[in-house]
Design a protein around this motif. Structure first.
Motif, PDB file in Angstrom:
ATOM      1  N   LYS A 103       0.832  -1.208   0.000  1.00 32.61           N
ATOM      2  CA  LYS A 103       0.000   0.000   0.000  1.00 32.61           C
ATOM      3  C   LYS A 103       0.866   1.257   0.000  1.00 32.61           C
ATOM      4  O   LYS A 103       0.508   2.261  -0.628  1.00 32.61           O
ATOM      5  N   ASN A 141      -1.954  12.856  11.657  1.00 27.66           N
ATOM      6  CA  ASN A 141      -0.952  12.657  10.621  1.00 27.66           C
ATOM      7  C   ASN A 141      -0.393  13.977  10.112  1.00 27.66           C
ATOM      8  O   ASN A 141       0.818  14.108   9.901  1.00 27.66           O
ATOM      9  N   GLU A 232      -8.935   5.591  -0.101  1.00 24.21           N
ATOM     10  CA  GLU A 232      -8.717   4.760   1.078  1.00 24.21           C
ATOM     11  C   GLU A 232      -9.355   3.399   0.843  1.00 24.21           C
ATOM     12  O   GLU A 232     -10.391   3.287   0.199  1.00 24.21           O
ATOM     13  N   THR A 240      -3.404   4.605   7.575  1.00 27.12           N
ATOM     14  CA  THR A 240      -3.556   5.162   6.234  1.00 27.12           C
ATOM     15  C   THR A 240      -2.218   5.244   5.511  1.00 27.12           C
ATOM     16  O   THR A 240      -1.218   5.709   6.074  1.00 27.12           O
ATOM     17  N   SER A 241      -2.201   4.788   4.283  1.00 28.53           N
ATOM     18  CA  SER A 241      -0.984   4.874   3.470  1.00 28.53           C
ATOM     19  C   SER A 241      -0.819   6.256   2.861  1.00 28.53           C
ATOM     20  O   SER A 241       0.231   6.570   2.300  1.00 28.53           O
ATOM     21  N   THR A 242      -1.855   7.100   2.976  1.00 30.72           N
ATOM     22  CA  THR A 242      -1.775   8.448   2.418  1.00 30.72           C
ATOM     23  C   THR A 242      -0.636   9.245   3.048  1.00 30.72           C
ATOM     24  O   THR A 242      -0.054  10.125   2.413  1.00 30.72           O
TER      25      THR A 242
END
Length: 290
Positions: A103, A141, A232, A240-242
């Motif tokens: 991801k 984040n 997502e 979250t990979s964001t």
């Protein structure tokens, strides 16, 4: 009844429901949209029970009646189906490692495909020319992202301060002076206080840069929006990979700032490295920059 209480009542993890109640609960969970928009007769017909049975079911799970049940169900549905029917997660260390790394790689690839390179160039030029830089983060984040921007830029000779306190952000925005450039980070772009900070900056003609979702209020309020739009997944347990995309955008900006004045950046980087070698490392084999 609280939103998640209703879900747990329908999921019946304690096996308290029986007979028709269990059947009704499963029908609702299988098709939440149908249950929200159905009449009591339509729900009763699908479950092959009588309307009074539906009413008694609603009361047994804690609702005042069928209308209240539909209201609570609609509120539950706002959270999203991924929280009502979570993706079955991988469990072994090998599967989790593959999932997380995969991801992260996808996030970086998707970011690379969508980056507005002209906006990055303008943002880097503004940062290098700034007398002082403010970095604001919104949420967990993005708070980390603003601190990372501070971590990357001070070593290049930039005067920078990061803040994640909303009241302090507003005060700093109200007291901002010419020569300042502000960078904000918001993964959703919906933070009203952050929008207000950007509006205050604009009133003082202070350039602003926003790392956020395109078309969001934060993006609209910034002079240079750098859009990061990543989907997502359904796994609610995976971080979250964001955030990897946001970190990559910060690294790109920092690298562009360094290249904009290599001589100046080299002086500060050398000073920092010399001190780390002298006081901690003993040689120059450790990681660059930290």
């Amino acid at each position: 009844m609280a939103m998640l209480d209703l879900y747990h009542a329908l999921a019946d993890e304690e096996r308290r429901l029986s007979g028709h109640d269990r059947k009704l609960a499963q029908i609702v969970l299988d098709d939440v949209d149908f249950a929200i928009h159905s009449t009591i007769g339509e729900l009763a017909l699908r479950a092959a029970v009588s309307p009074p049975t539906v009413t008694r079911f609603c009361r047994r799970i804690g609702c005042a009646g069928f209308s209240d049940f539909k209201l609570q169900l609609a509120r539950m549905n706002y959270v999203g189906l991924r929280y009502l029917r979570p993706e079955v997660p991988t469990t072994s260390a090998a599967e989790v490692a593959q999932d997380i790394v995969g991801k992260a790689q996808n996030a970086l690839f998707q970011l690379h495909q969508q980056l507005d390179l002209a906006a990055l160039e303008r943002a880097a030029q503004a940062l290098r020319a700034a007398d002082f830089i403010l970095a604001f983060g919104s949420g967990g984040n993005s708070s980390m992202i603003s601190h990372e921007l501070h971590n990357r830029l001070f070593r290049l000779g930039c005067r920078i301060h990061s803040s994640n306190d909303r009241s302090m952000d507003l005060m700093l925005s109200a007291a901002v002076t010419p020569g300042t450039v502000t960078v904000v980070s918001s993964m959703t772009g919906l933070d009203a206080d952050l929008v207000r900070c950007l509006e205050l900056m604009r009133q003082q003609k202070v350039p602003t840069i926003a790392l956020t979702q395109s078309g969001s209020p934060v993006a609209s309020a910034a002079d240079i929006p750098i859009a990061i739009d990543l989907p997502e997944g359904r796994n609610i347990f995976r971080p979250t990979s964001t955030r990897y995309a946001f970190l990559a955008a910060i690294d790109i900006l920092a690298n562009l700032v360094a290249y904009a004045d290599r001589q100046r950046a080299t002086v500060f980087l050398r000073r920092i490295k010399e001190e780390l070698v002298r006081s901690r490392d003993g040689d120059d084999r450790q990681l660059l920059g930290d």
